[in-house]
Motif scaffolding. Structure first.
Motif, mmCIF file in Angstrom:
data_model
loop_
_atom_site.group_PDB
_atom_site.id
_atom_site.type_symbol
_atom_site.label_atom_id
_atom_site.label_comp_id
_atom_site.label_asym_id
_atom_site.label_seq_id
_atom_site.Cartn_x
_atom_site.Cartn_y
_atom_site.Cartn_z
ATOM 1 N N ALA B 101 0.850 -1.196 0.000
ATOM 2 C CA ALA B 101 0.000 0.000 0.000
ATOM 3 C C ALA B 101 0.876 1.233 0.000
ATOM 4 O O ALA B 101 1.930 1.251 0.640
ATOM 5 C CB ALA B 101 -0.907 -0.007 1.225
ATOM 6 N N VAL B 102 0.446 2.245 -0.732
ATOM 7 C CA VAL B 102 1.190 3.508 -0.732
ATOM 8 C C VAL B 102 0.406 4.538 0.075
ATOM 9 O O VAL B 102 -0.835 4.528 0.083
ATOM 10 C CB VAL B 102 1.452 4.007 -2.173
ATOM 11 C CG1 VAL B 102 0.157 4.397 -2.875
ATOM 12 C CG2 VAL B 102 2.423 5.191 -2.183
ATOM 13 N N VAL B 103 1.135 5.394 0.783
ATOM 14 C CA VAL B 103 0.522 6.502 1.511
ATOM 15 C C VAL B 103 1.061 7.786 0.877
ATOM 16 O O VAL B 103 2.275 7.927 0.706
ATOM 17 C CB VAL B 103 0.892 6.442 3.010
ATOM 18 C CG1 VAL B 103 0.248 7.596 3.770
ATOM 19 C CG2 VAL B 103 0.477 5.106 3.608
ATOM 20 N N ALA B 104 0.146 8.680 0.493
ATOM 21 C CA ALA B 104 0.571 9.909 -0.194
ATOM 22 C C ALA B 104 -0.376 11.046 0.146
ATOM 23 O O ALA B 104 -1.440 10.818 0.730
ATOM 24 C CB ALA B 104 0.597 9.681 -1.704
ATOM 25 N N VAL B 105 0.009 12.252 -0.242
ATOM 26 C CA VAL B 105 -0.803 13.426 0.124
ATOM 27 C C VAL B 105 -2.199 13.404 -0.467
ATOM 28 O O VAL B 105 -3.150 13.856 0.148
ATOM 29 C CB VAL B 105 -0.152 14.780 -0.273
ATOM 30 C CG1 VAL B 105 0.897 15.179 0.718
ATOM 31 C CG2 VAL B 105 0.377 14.744 -1.686
#
Ligand code: FES
Ligand code: FES
Lengths: 155, 439
Positions: B101-105
């Motif tokens: 999973a990616v976490v981004a703005v």
């Protein structure tokens, strides 16, 4: 590219900083925290995002935000006055027109627009006009009854 | 209490719903909230040989990635604890299986990051058809299992069998035996609200998860196991669900949102788009049902032999449980003196199937009712009459030996006929579920 967008929301002037690619739904939900229009599909298929633009029911997810500059937008938050529900909203409550409630805002806006245009709709006209609003809980009959009842009492 | 009985009461939250005040999970906003998106398998079956996040990490606004290594507890959940949260052993078993999973703005940044992940994946031969999957030598969906059949009763029983009486004897008593094969396809629940979670740490350091779960206590337990946290440290807040229909009986976003908070500390929202929700959440799985029914000339049923195959996709979900329900109710609400049902759950490289409205009882009913029409046709009997003659009366016994109490099929059929404007003969109308003699 960002722009300052000004329009009238539920009778009051509002402004928001928007991107060219923002939809009216993005602006209402993410920028102005008006959450009654729902993001059901984000592609124009379900009607959960329906709002009133200049008196007409439109899909907020398909409406480019910048096109509402200077215009009148009404959501369900703007239907009740001083916390008092409109007869159509009351009829949704008494007929069981909502179960999970996720389609309800869109249904109410479409039905309000329908009654404004046609105060005494026939069943088939209701089916026709409301066909763009999906309810997966299956409240179609209850919603139809609520609209018919409101039209009857409007006399 | 009496003031409520027999009265139509408004929903407790109807006022809030019609005034737009009810807050669903996607309506919740937390300051500083980041967006979570998931890297999913592009193939139906494969082994991941390499994963390189460096290009993706260089995108401005990307916070980081969560992988199976970041799971503090069990990398498994679900009623049968067999669904991984994130591909555990570098293996993927269906297209869309979560890998990282990616976490981004924001969502645009997250999607850009996902497009830049370099994945070296060795594609393997999948199997999509249940009957192919059962053949000896078929590619294994689960490399560590002996076959593609779910083990219903350990150590090695893969068939659910339910028996009442002696089915062969019942068939021998029949004047006619009617056979038929029926299949039902995959279905999605499509609730108006797609799956979404909002998660963050509160001021006490506890993990808060706003959920759309329809099985909140079961899911809380699963989350505790995945996150290796006691219940006292998780505030699991639910109740406002925008439709579920069985689709929110499995966790789809809460676990991954929670892991993102544990790793990076930011509040997050993980929301599935409609397309993601349709492709990657659990389904009602496909069924094939074979029916063989013995019947006397006068319409009395003598025996029923049913064989059921259920495609659960790559993981069990709730399918083995649903299968038992299907097996138990597939004969329908009819009094068969002799019944035998055998049923199995089969893995294929399709999306996971699990619960949906009525669990899998419905799939059996579809087959059973179509088959009853066929039986009636073969006998040259009115299908209403065939059903009326055989419908359960109080005191009849179902396949597992349970005694039927409060039977209502006859009364329901009478009502249905009335609503449909069908006039049934007096002989049928005088029948009652209270007893066969009474008819
Ligand atoms: S969200 Fe706009 S039509 Fe579905
Ligand atoms: S009330 Fe749930 S979708 Fe309409």
């Amino acid at each position: 590219m960002t722009h300052i967008l000004s329009f009238t929301l539920n009778g009051a002037p509002v402004q928001a900083l928007v991107k060219t690619s923002d939809s009216l739904l993005d602006v209402l939900r993410e920028k102005l925290d008006v959450t009654s229009p729902k993001r059901g599909c984000d592609s124009g298929d379900c009607g959960a995002c329906t709002v009133m633009l200049e008196g007409k029911a439109v899909r907020a997810c398909l409406t480019c935000a910048l096109t509402v500059e200077g215009k009148q937008v009404v959501t369900v938050e703007g239907l009740s006055h001083n916390g008092k529900l409109q007869p159509l909203q009351e009829a949704f409550v008494s007929h069981g027109g909502s179960q999970c409630g996720f389609c309800t805002s869109g249904m109410l806006v479409s039905a309000t627009a329908l009654l404004a245009k046609n105060p005494h709709p026939q069943r088939h006209e209701i089916a026709q006009e409301m066909s763009g609003n999906l309810c997966r809980c299956g409240c179609y009959e209850e919603i139809t009854q609520a609209i018919l009842d409101t039209a009857r009492k409007g006399d | 209490m009496n003031q409520y009985i027999g009265k139509a009461m408004p929903r407790y939250d109807a006022q809030g719903q019609v005034s737009g005040k009810v807050r669903y999970v996607d309506d919740i906003k937390v300051p500083g909230m980041k967006c979570v998106k998931v890297l999913r398998s592009p193939v139906h079956k494969g082994v991941i040989r390499g994963l390189d996040f460096s290009k993706a990490m260089a995108v401005p606004g990307v916070v980081g990635f969560v992988t199976a290594q970041d799971i503090p507890g069990k990398n498994a959940y679900g009623r049968f604890q067999d669904m991984p949260v994130l591909a555990p052993d570098n293996r993927v078993r269906y297209r869309g299986e979560p890998i990282a999973a990616v976490v981004a703005v924001d969502q645009d940044t997250a999607l850009e990051a996902l497009s830049l992940v370099e994945m070296d994946i060795e594609e393997q031969t999948p199997v999509f058809d249940m009957f192919e999957a059962m053949k000896p030598g078929a590619p294994l969906v689960r490399h560590d299992s002996k076959s593609n059949l779910w083990v219903h009763y350990p150590p090695d029983i893969t068939e659910v069998t339910m028996v009442k009486g002696q089915v062969d004897q019942g068939m021998a008593q029949a004047d006619q035996v009617i056979e038929g094969r029926y299949s039902t396809g995959v279905q999605d629940h499509v609730p108006m609200e797609s799956n979404v979670s909002v998660a963050y740490r509160d001021e006490m350091g506890r993990l808060v998860i706003h959920t759309v779960s329809q099985t909140i206590y079961a899911h809380l337990g699963m989350l505790c196991a995945i996150l290796a946290m006691p219940m006292s440290q998780i505030r699991y807040i639910g109740g406002q669900v925008g439709g579920a229909f069985g689709g929110k009986n499995d966790i789809h976003t809460d676990h991954i949102a929670a892991l993102a908070v544990l790793k990076f500390g930011y509040p997050v929202k993980y929301r599935l788009t409609r397309e993601e929700d349709l492709q990657f959440t659990t389904k009602r799985g496909a069924f094939v049902l074979d029916f063989k029914t013995g019947v006397k000339k006068d319409g009395r049923l003598t025996a029923c032999r049913i064989d059921i195959w259920h495609d659960t996709g790559a993981y069990a979900g709730m399918s083995p449980y649903g299968l038992e329900k299907c097996a138990m109710f597939a004969p329908g609400p009819y009094d068969f003196p002799h019944i035998k049902v055998t049923a199995r759950t089969i893995f294929t490289n399709r999306p996971i199937s699990s619960s949906m409205r009525g669990f899998s009882v419905i799939n059996g009913q579809v087959a059973s009712e179509i088959h009853m029409n066929r039986v009636a046709e073969a006998l040259g009997m009115d299908p209403w009459e065939l059903r009326f003659v055989n419908a359960w009366r109080d005191g009849d016994h179902g396949v597992t030996g349970y005694k039927v109490r409060g039977a209502g099929a006859l009364e329901a059929m009478k009502k249905a006929a009335e609503l449909a404007g069908i006039k049934l003969p007096e002989k049928l109308m005088s029948m009652s579920s209270r007893g066969r003699q009474a008819s």
